[in-house]
Motif scaffolding. Structure first.
Motif, PDB file in Angstrom:
ATOM      1  N   VAL A  45       0.953  -1.160  -0.090  1.00 30.34           N
ATOM      2  CA  VAL A  45      -0.080   0.037   0.009  1.00 30.34           C
ATOM      3  C   VAL A  45       0.979   1.110  -0.052  1.00 30.34           C
ATOM      4  N   GLU A  46       0.695   2.161  -0.947  1.00 31.11           N
ATOM      5  CA  GLU A  46       1.877   3.202  -1.138  1.00 31.11           C
ATOM      6  C   GLU A  46       0.934   4.506  -1.537  1.00 31.11           C
ATOM      7  N   PHE A 224       8.489   8.880   7.321  1.00 24.52           N
ATOM      8  CA  PHE A 224       6.844   9.284   7.544  1.00 24.52           C
ATOM      9  C   PHE A 224       6.327   8.563   8.627  1.00 24.52           C
ATOM     10  N   MET A 350      22.308   6.277   4.245  1.00 26.34           N
ATOM     11  CA  MET A 350      22.730   5.417   3.444  1.00 26.34           C
ATOM     12  C   MET A 350      21.915   4.060   3.027  1.00 26.34           C
ATOM     13  N   GLY A 351      20.587   4.786   2.793  1.00 25.27           N
ATOM     14  CA  GLY A 351      19.346   3.857   2.751  1.00 25.27           C
ATOM     15  C   GLY A 351      19.734   2.984   1.280  1.00 25.27           C
TER      16      GLY A 351
HETATM   17  C1  LIG Z   1      17.558  14.121  -0.795  1.00 28.07           C
HETATM   18  C2  LIG Z   1      18.203  12.527  -0.280  1.00 28.07           C
HETATM   19  C3  LIG Z   1      19.439  12.387  -0.706  1.00 28.07           C
HETATM   20  C4  LIG Z   1      19.697  10.814  -0.337  1.00 28.07           C
HETATM   21  N1  LIG Z   1      20.820  10.481  -0.742  1.00 28.07           N
HETATM   22  C5  LIG Z   1      21.218   9.403  -0.648  1.00 28.07           C
HETATM   23  C6  LIG Z   1      22.283   8.726  -1.097  1.00 28.07           C
HETATM   24  O1  LIG Z   1      22.848   9.376  -2.166  1.00 28.07           O
HETATM   25  N2  LIG Z   1      22.629   7.302  -0.972  1.00 28.07           N
HETATM   26  C7  LIG Z   1      21.971   6.714  -0.017  1.00 28.07           C
HETATM   27  O2  LIG Z   1      22.133   5.580   0.252  1.00 28.07           O
HETATM   28  N3  LIG Z   1      20.936   7.300   0.775  1.00 28.07           N
HETATM   29  C8  LIG Z   1      20.577   8.472   0.397  1.00 28.07           C
HETATM   30  N4  LIG Z   1      19.361   9.059   0.886  1.00 28.07           N
HETATM   31  C9  LIG Z   1      18.613   8.066   2.064  1.00 28.07           C
HETATM   32  C10 LIG Z   1      17.839   7.148   1.355  1.00 28.07           C
HETATM   33  O3  LIG Z   1      17.319   7.579   0.112  1.00 28.07           O
HETATM   34  C11 LIG Z   1      16.864   6.569   2.199  1.00 28.07           C
HETATM   35  O4  LIG Z   1      17.409   6.065   3.309  1.00 28.07           O
HETATM   36  C12 LIG Z   1      16.129   5.238   1.612  1.00 28.07           C
HETATM   37  O5  LIG Z   1      15.561   5.536   0.245  1.00 28.07           O
HETATM   38  C13 LIG Z   1      14.654   4.845   2.615  1.00 28.07           C
HETATM   39  O6  LIG Z   1      14.025   4.099   1.825  1.00 28.07           O
HETATM   40  P1  LIG Z   1      12.791   3.488   2.372  1.00 28.07           P
HETATM   41  O7  LIG Z   1      12.173   2.572   1.737  1.00 28.07           O
HETATM   42  O8  LIG Z   1      13.028   3.047   4.055  1.00 28.07           O
HETATM   43  O9  LIG Z   1      11.920   4.638   2.662  1.00 28.07           O
HETATM   44  P2  LIG Z   1      11.234   5.932   1.530  1.00 28.07           P
HETATM   45  O10 LIG Z   1      11.804   5.853   0.177  1.00 28.07           O
HETATM   46  O11 LIG Z   1      11.135   7.106   2.355  1.00 28.07           O
HETATM   47  O12 LIG Z   1       9.761   5.174   1.458  1.00 28.07           O
HETATM   48  C14 LIG Z   1       8.725   5.142   2.205  1.00 28.07           C
HETATM   49  C15 LIG Z   1       7.346   5.156   1.658  1.00 28.07           C
HETATM   50  O13 LIG Z   1       6.218   5.242   2.346  1.00 28.07           O
HETATM   51  C16 LIG Z   1       5.137   5.742   1.819  1.00 28.07           C
HETATM   52  N5  LIG Z   1       4.496   5.927   2.728  1.00 28.07           N
HETATM   53  C17 LIG Z   1       4.511   6.844   3.988  1.00 28.07           C
HETATM   54  N6  LIG Z   1       3.480   6.821   4.940  1.00 28.07           N
HETATM   55  C18 LIG Z   1       2.695   6.120   4.166  1.00 28.07           C
HETATM   56  C19 LIG Z   1       1.344   5.946   4.574  1.00 28.07           C
HETATM   57  N7  LIG Z   1       0.890   6.226   5.637  1.00 28.07           N
HETATM   58  N8  LIG Z   1       0.683   5.132   3.762  1.00 28.07           N
HETATM   59  C20 LIG Z   1       1.145   4.866   2.573  1.00 28.07           C
HETATM   60  N9  LIG Z   1       2.090   4.906   1.929  1.00 28.07           N
HETATM   61  C21 LIG Z   1       3.070   5.715   2.844  1.00 28.07           C
HETATM   62  C22 LIG Z   1       5.907   7.095   1.159  1.00 28.07           C
HETATM   63  O14 LIG Z   1       4.997   7.777   0.165  1.00 28.07           O
HETATM   64  C23 LIG Z   1       7.266   6.468   0.630  1.00 28.07           C
HETATM   65  O15 LIG Z   1       7.043   6.260  -0.950  1.00 28.07           O
HETATM   66  C24 LIG Z   1      19.088  10.230   0.651  1.00 28.07           C
HETATM   67  C25 LIG Z   1      17.934  10.817   1.316  1.00 28.07           C
HETATM   68  C26 LIG Z   1      17.466  11.897   0.693  1.00 28.07           C
HETATM   69  C27 LIG Z   1      16.113  12.651   1.287  1.00 28.07           C
END
Ligand SMILES: Cc1cc2nc3c(=O)[nH]c(=O)nc-3n(C[C@H](O)[C@H](O)[C@H](O)COP(=O)(O)OP(=O)(O)OC[C@H]3O[C@@H](n4cnc5c(N)ncnc54)[C@H](O)[C@@H]3O)c2cc1C
Length: 369
Positions: A45-46, A224, A350-351
């Motif tokens: 769910v996104e 979030f 570093m995600g």
């Molecule tokens: C500007 C920026 C630059 C970065 N550069 C780097 C880099 O170069 N190298 C690196 O390793 N890391 C980098 N990072 C960090 C890395 O991108 C993140 O750590 C990683 O992408 C997190 O992935 P995730 O899947 O945990 O979360 P996210 O990619 O944030 O995904 C969470 C998802 O949940 C969805 N969501 C949230 N709440 C809800 C809800 N209630 N209901 C439904 N959907 C919901 C959101 O829409 C989102 O799509 C960077 C981060 C940023 C912000």
């Protein structure tokens, strides 16, 4: 908006593993569940498509930690913990690379460099200590080496090479993982936000008060997460990124870090990508709002013109912001918060490296118990 009977029955099942969030962690989690249990129904769910988390907004660095970051980490945690975190990043990037390369996408491992101005200094002893950490975490000897670097004359007081760092296109990464998930039978519900979780009745509530049952729940919402679990120690942190106009005669390549990784830049074709400077106005950046902070934009433009591309008429052509998930520890949170409800969050900066590992670990936790 209401789901029809047909729509609801197609999506809802008490057997569902529901994954909230389709960033790198949510997608990796969904793929891992299907890998272990191909017949188990999985629904992601996104809120948005493209997903609006950090996974499509990041800078595309595949990195594991620079010397100044590791030295800073050692001030807050044990050497063993630092080794474990680097190891998670390293294993994560191997897994991601396998998934991408089996779909014809490669991570460009051109190496990285950490730059210093005359006010910063790392000692040979510190480099030796960091090389020990990298050896134990990755098996690579002499990961950090001193280099000479004349590409950026104001930032060449010292230069350290990190020969295994890489770069990728974050949207291609997410799209590829998305395609893999669809191929293995994962279903997606885009355009719906989870507004509440009822742990006792094992249901998530969508914004329209639609309730979906789950067998197991995986919360992969990183920066979030507090909107669902307000007391959790995952704080949003905004980051700004720009890409410049096309420039002639860019000679350097690879990925670059400066100021403990707070500033980062690389080439995207013949443009420069530059981001960070969150530490320039820290009190304003602990937010999940996508708005721009003009003070940080101005600082990044100054850094671009004074340090990276002086006299080159470089101008930002694209700006965006994204939201990280950070906390008091750099350790990601992988845990069961209620029966059959699992968290895979707090990836820090570093995600890209750690995300695939987190997906795998949270699934191991759910199914090995
Ligand atoms: C500007 C920026 C630059 C970065 N550069 C780097 C880099 O170069 N190298 C690196 O390793 N890391 C980098 N990072 C960090 C890395 O991108 C993140 O750590 C990683 O992408 C997190 O992935 P995730 O899947 O945990 O979360 P996210 O990619 O944030 O995904 C969470 C998802 O949940 C969805 N969501 C949230 N709440 C809800 C809800 N209630 N209901 C439904 N959907 C919901 C959101 O829409 C989102 O799509 C960077 C981060 C940023 C912000």
């Amino acid at each position: 908006m209401h789901f029809s009977f047909w729509e609801y029955n197609n999506i809802n099942s008490k057997e569902n593993c529901i994954v909230i969030g389709s960033g790198i962690v949510g997608l990796s989690t969904a793929i891992e569940i299907k890998k272990r249990h191909p017949s188990m129904p999985v629904l992601v769910v996104e809120k948005y498509y493209p997903p609006q988390g950090a996974s499509t907004k990041n800078a595309g660095f595949a990195c594991f930690g620079s010397v100044t970051e590791l030295i800073d980490d050692l001030d807050h945690m044990s050497k063993q913990s630092v080794i474990e975190i680097v190891k998670m990043r390293w294993q994560g990037i191997q897994l991601l690379n396998e998934r991408l390369s089996s779909n014809g996408i490669s991570i460009d491992f051109d190496g990285g460099k950490e730059l210093f101005d005359k006010n910063e200094f790392v000692t040979d002893k510190e480099i030796k200590l960091c090389n020990e950490i990298m050896l134990l975490a990755t098996g690579i000897e002499n990961y950090f080496t001193r280099l000479t670097n004349d590409d950026f004359s104001s930032l060449n007081a010292q230069c350290l090479g990190m020969h295994k760092e890489g770069q990728l296109d974050p949207m291609v990464m997410v799209e590829t993982l998305n395609n893999i998930a669809i191929e293995v039978g994962v279903k997606f519900l885009y355009g719906h936000a989870v507004s509440d979780i009822n742990f006792r009745s094992k249901q998530v509530v969508l914004n329209e008060n639609i309730k979906l049952d789950f067998n197991k729940l995986f919360i992969c919402t990183n920066g979030f997460t507090q909107s669902l679990l307000p007391n959790l120690e995952v704080n949003p942190a905004r980051n700004h990124v720009m890409i410049t106009n096309e420039l002639d005669n860019l000679q350097w390549k690879g990925v670059y870090h400066y100021d403990k990784g707070y500033y980062y830049f690389r080439r995207v074709g013949n443009r420069i990508l530059l981001g960070g400077a969150r530490n320039f106005d820290p009190s304003k950046e602990d937010t999940n709002s996508f708005e721009f902070n003009e003070k940080i934009k101005t600082e990044l433009i100054r850094f671009l013109n004074e340090n990276i591309a002086p006299g080159m008429n470089a101008r930002p052509m694209y700006w965006w912001t994204g939201i990280l998930g950070v906390g008091p520890s750099k350790y990601p949170i992988i845990k069961e918060i209620e029966k059959d409800c699992y968290l895979g969050v707090r990836l820090g900066g570093m995600g890209v490296a750690i995300g695939s590992f987190l997906g795998k670990e949270v699934v191991n936790l759910a199914f090995d118990n």
